[in-house]
Design a protein around this motif. Structure first.
Motif, short mmCIF file in Angstrom:
data_model
loop_
_atom_site.label_atom_id
_atom_site.label_comp_id
_atom_site.label_asym_id
_atom_site.label_seq_id
_atom_site.Cartn_x
_atom_site.Cartn_y
_atom_site.Cartn_z
N ASP A 8 0.82 -1.22 0.00
CA ASP A 8 0.00 0.00 0.00
C ASP A 8 0.86 1.28 0.00
O ASP A 8 1.61 1.53 0.95
N GLU A 39 -4.39 2.05 -2.50
CA GLU A 39 -5.60 2.49 -1.79
C GLU A 39 -5.39 3.64 -0.80
O GLU A 39 -6.35 4.24 -0.34
N ASN A 40 -4.12 3.94 -0.47
CA ASN A 40 -3.85 5.05 0.45
C ASN A 40 -3.02 6.15 -0.20
O ASN A 40 -2.40 6.97 0.48
N HIS A 150 -6.79 -8.27 -0.14
CA HIS A 150 -6.76 -7.12 0.76
C HIS A 150 -7.58 -7.46 2.00
O HIS A 150 -8.81 -7.43 1.97
N HIS A 175 -3.14 -4.44 3.04
CA HIS A 175 -4.06 -3.75 3.95
C HIS A 175 -3.51 -3.43 5.34
O HIS A 175 -3.76 -2.36 5.85
N HIS A 177 -0.49 -2.88 6.33
CA HIS A 177 0.68 -1.99 6.24
C HIS A 177 1.87 -2.52 7.04
O HIS A 177 2.90 -1.85 7.12
FE LIG Z 1 -3.93 0.31 3.11
#
Ligand SMILES: [Fe+2]
Ligand SMILES: [Fe+2]
Length: 267
Positions: A8, A39-40, A150, A175, A177
């Motif tokens: 991520d 996604e981040n 994820h 997801h 991290h």
């Molecule tokens: Fe994430």
């Protein structure tokens, strides 16, 4: 075929780190395809068309998403355009975007990238296991398949990897991290790691400002957070390098590439 999968990407520090490191990693490891979870990427929450383009310009060829997919509203029409960006497959039918993508690597081999989201401690989506079955049934010819799973719970991730062992080339967790030390080849030849990790601020709580996050846990009150773009200092770069047999799709090896990268002093 060699594939680099990057965890991520968190905010500006993450995007800039990918752009800094990717050219030399690509040359050093003779990488055929680069995939990253984005996604981040936009300030820590979601992906915008602008940040997606920045990541693609840095050399990433496919971007996957997760539970923060919808955080930036401009992403909704963007996901329905012809871009190599996918969101979790197991959203309800009719959701914008798509959950898998077929691409050609630089080596000329076709490969499918699939993004699926777990349900344990997460949004109540359709079964990730049945979603995986459906997409594999659709891929009649047996091309290599890389799955970004994820998910939060390690048990659900290990179960998915074993469910898909021998049917896909790799199941890679994203997801949390937090990179895990269990990269391995499963008995039937599927490459697996519970979590790839992130590309984000090293001194942080999973990419978010440490003081604010600690205060939130200690006080149980909502705490306003600065955008994750504003965290300075070293950046944690977590990725895995996959080697896959192009003919059979069987995984040969998986190894972690973890770097603590110091951004240049002047901005
Ligand atoms: Fe994430
Ligand atoms: Fe997530």
């Amino acid at each position: 075929m060699r594939i680099l999968f990057i965890g991520d990407i968190v905010g500006r520090p993450g995007r800039e780190c990918v752009a800094r490191l990717l050219p030399s990693l690509r040359a050093q490891h003779k990488i055929d395809l680069v995939i990253a979870n984005g996604e981040n990427a936009a300030g820590g929450f979601g992906l915008s068309p602008k940040t997606a383009q920045e990541i693609l310009d840095a050399g990433v060829e496919v971007i996957t998403l997760g539970n923060h997919t919808w955080a930036q509203k401009e992403i909704i029409p963007y996901l329905d355009t012809d871009v190599p960006v996918i969101r979790p497959l197991n959203y309800p039918p009719g959701t914008p975007g798509r959950g898998w993508l077929r691409v050609s690597t630089r080596q000329g081999t076709d490969i499918a990238i699939v993004n699926i989201m777990g349900r344990v401690f997460m949004d109540p989506l359709d079964s990730p296991f049945r979603a995986a079955d459906a997409v594999l049934a659709e891929l009649a010819d047996s091309i290599p398949v890389v799955v970004d799973f994820h998910a939060e719970a390690t048990s659900e991730k290990v179960a998915m990897a074993n469910y898909l062992d021998g049917r896909v080339s790799a199941v890679l967790g994203t997801h949390t991290h937090v990179p895990t030390a269990d990269a391995r080849v499963l008995p039937e030849g599927t490459l697996y790691v519970t979590d790839v990790g992130m590309v984000g601020p090293y001194n942080s709580v999973i990419g978010a400002e440490t003081d604010a996050m600690v205060r939130r846990f200690v006080t149980q009150l909502p705490v306003r957070q600065n955008r994750r773009d504003q965290i300075e200092g070293p950046v944690s770069f977590n990725a895995v390098l996959l080697e896959i047999d192009s003919g059979t799709g069987r995984g040969r090896s998986i190894r972690r590439i973890d770097i603590i990268d110091e951004p240049p002093a002047e901005r």
